[in-house]
Motif scaffolding. Structure first.
Motif, PDB file in Angstrom:
ATOM      1  N   CYS A   1      80.359 -17.550  -8.312  1.00 58.52           N
ATOM      2  CA  CYS A   1      80.067 -18.145  -7.022  1.00 58.52           C
ATOM      3  C   CYS A   1      80.544 -17.300  -6.000  1.00 58.52           C
TER       4      CYS A   1
ATOM      5  N   ALA B   1      78.997 -19.624   4.422  1.00 56.75           N
ATOM      6  CA  ALA B   1      77.960 -19.777   3.603  1.00 56.75           C
ATOM      7  C   ALA B   1      78.165 -19.486   2.216  1.00 56.75           C
ATOM      8  N   ARG B   2      77.525 -20.023   1.046  1.00 52.98           N
ATOM      9  CA  ARG B   2      77.956 -19.649  -0.300  1.00 52.98           C
ATOM     10  C   ARG B   2      76.604 -19.769  -1.037  1.00 52.98           C
ATOM     11  N   ILE B   3      76.767 -19.137  -2.153  1.00 49.24           N
ATOM     12  CA  ILE B   3      75.464 -19.251  -3.006  1.00 49.24           C
ATOM     13  C   ILE B   3      76.010 -19.241  -4.527  1.00 49.24           C
TER      14      ILE B   3
ATOM     15  N   THR C   1      71.420 -21.382  -5.347  1.00 48.42           N
ATOM     16  CA  THR C   1      71.435 -22.395  -4.470  1.00 48.42           C
ATOM     17  C   THR C   1      72.403 -22.018  -3.369  1.00 48.42           C
ATOM     18  N   THR C   2      71.754 -22.126  -2.062  1.00 49.19           N
ATOM     19  CA  THR C   2      72.830 -21.838  -0.885  1.00 49.19           C
ATOM     20  C   THR C   2      73.162 -23.069  -0.122  1.00 49.19           C
ATOM     21  N   SER C   3      74.270 -22.697   0.551  1.00 48.30           N
ATOM     22  CA  SER C   3      74.690 -23.980   1.686  1.00 48.30           C
ATOM     23  C   SER C   3      75.546 -23.252   2.510  1.00 48.30           C
ATOM     24  N   TYR C   4      75.280 -23.937   3.743  1.00 48.92           N
ATOM     25  CA  TYR C   4      75.893 -23.173   5.030  1.00 48.92           C
ATOM     26  C   TYR C   4      76.683 -24.213   6.058  1.00 48.92           C
TER      27      TYR C   4
ATOM     28  N   THR D   1      71.466 -16.272   6.698  1.00 47.89           N
ATOM     29  CA  THR D   1      71.085 -16.286   5.530  1.00 47.89           C
ATOM     30  C   THR D   1      72.088 -15.448   4.463  1.00 47.89           C
ATOM     31  N   ILE D   2      72.264 -16.295   3.544  1.00 51.57           N
ATOM     32  CA  ILE D   2      73.113 -15.564   2.426  1.00 51.57           C
ATOM     33  C   ILE D   2      72.107 -15.363   1.358  1.00 51.57           C
ATOM     34  N   SER D   3      72.292 -14.221   0.551  1.00 54.95           N
ATOM     35  CA  SER D   3      71.568 -13.596  -0.539  1.00 54.95           C
ATOM     36  C   SER D   3      72.348 -12.709  -1.349  1.00 54.95           C
TER      37      SER D   3
ATOM     38  N   CYS E   1      81.772 -23.406  -7.228  1.00 55.26           N
ATOM     39  CA  CYS E   1      82.134 -23.332  -5.733  1.00 55.26           C
ATOM     40  C   CYS E   1      82.967 -24.131  -5.177  1.00 55.26           C
TER      41      CYS E   1
END
Length: 122
Positions: A35, A51-53, A58-61, A70-72, A105
């Motif tokens: 994570c 932010a996390r991915i 799946t992303t969250s902010y 935007t996380i990637s 995460c």
């Protein structure tokens, strides 16, 4: 030992954009099972998650950055990104990349980079 190295910080005017990168090094690192997250800390304030991915992509902010950041990640390059658009002065902080090797995460992140400074002027 996995090492995380951030880059891409700098000074921009409000409304501008920056892209942060976090390169991971170390033979045990597998971006597909970790994570990954971005945190930030402004002077005099507590560190906050941005932010996390997760392992599924799946992303969250944080509410404060939704719709602007935007996380990637690029698994082939072992690199995490944070695209930051419509920057505001309140986004000024030291930004840190973090990794959770268990892939969960919700657990604490034991691996951290050294940080990269983002300064947004009005």
């Amino acid at each position: 030992q996995v090492q995380l190295v951030e880059s891409g910080g700098g000074s921009v005017q409000a409304g501008g954009s920056l892209r942060l990168s976090c390169a991971a090094y170390g033979y045990t690192y597998t971006s597909t099972t970790y994570c990954m997250a971005w945190f930030r800390q402004a002077p005099g304030k507590q560190r906050e998650g941005v932010a996390r991915i997760d392992v599924y992509g799946t992303t969250s902010y944080a509410d404060s950055v939704k719709g602007r950041f935007t996380i990637s990640k690029d698994n082939a390059k072992n690199t995490l990104y944070l695209q930051m658009d419509s920057l505001k002065p309140e986004d000024t902080a030291m930004y840190y990349c973090a990794a959770q090797p268990d892939g969960v995460c919700s657990r604490a992140f034991p691996l951290w980079g050294q940080g990269t400074q983002v300064t947004v002027s009005s």
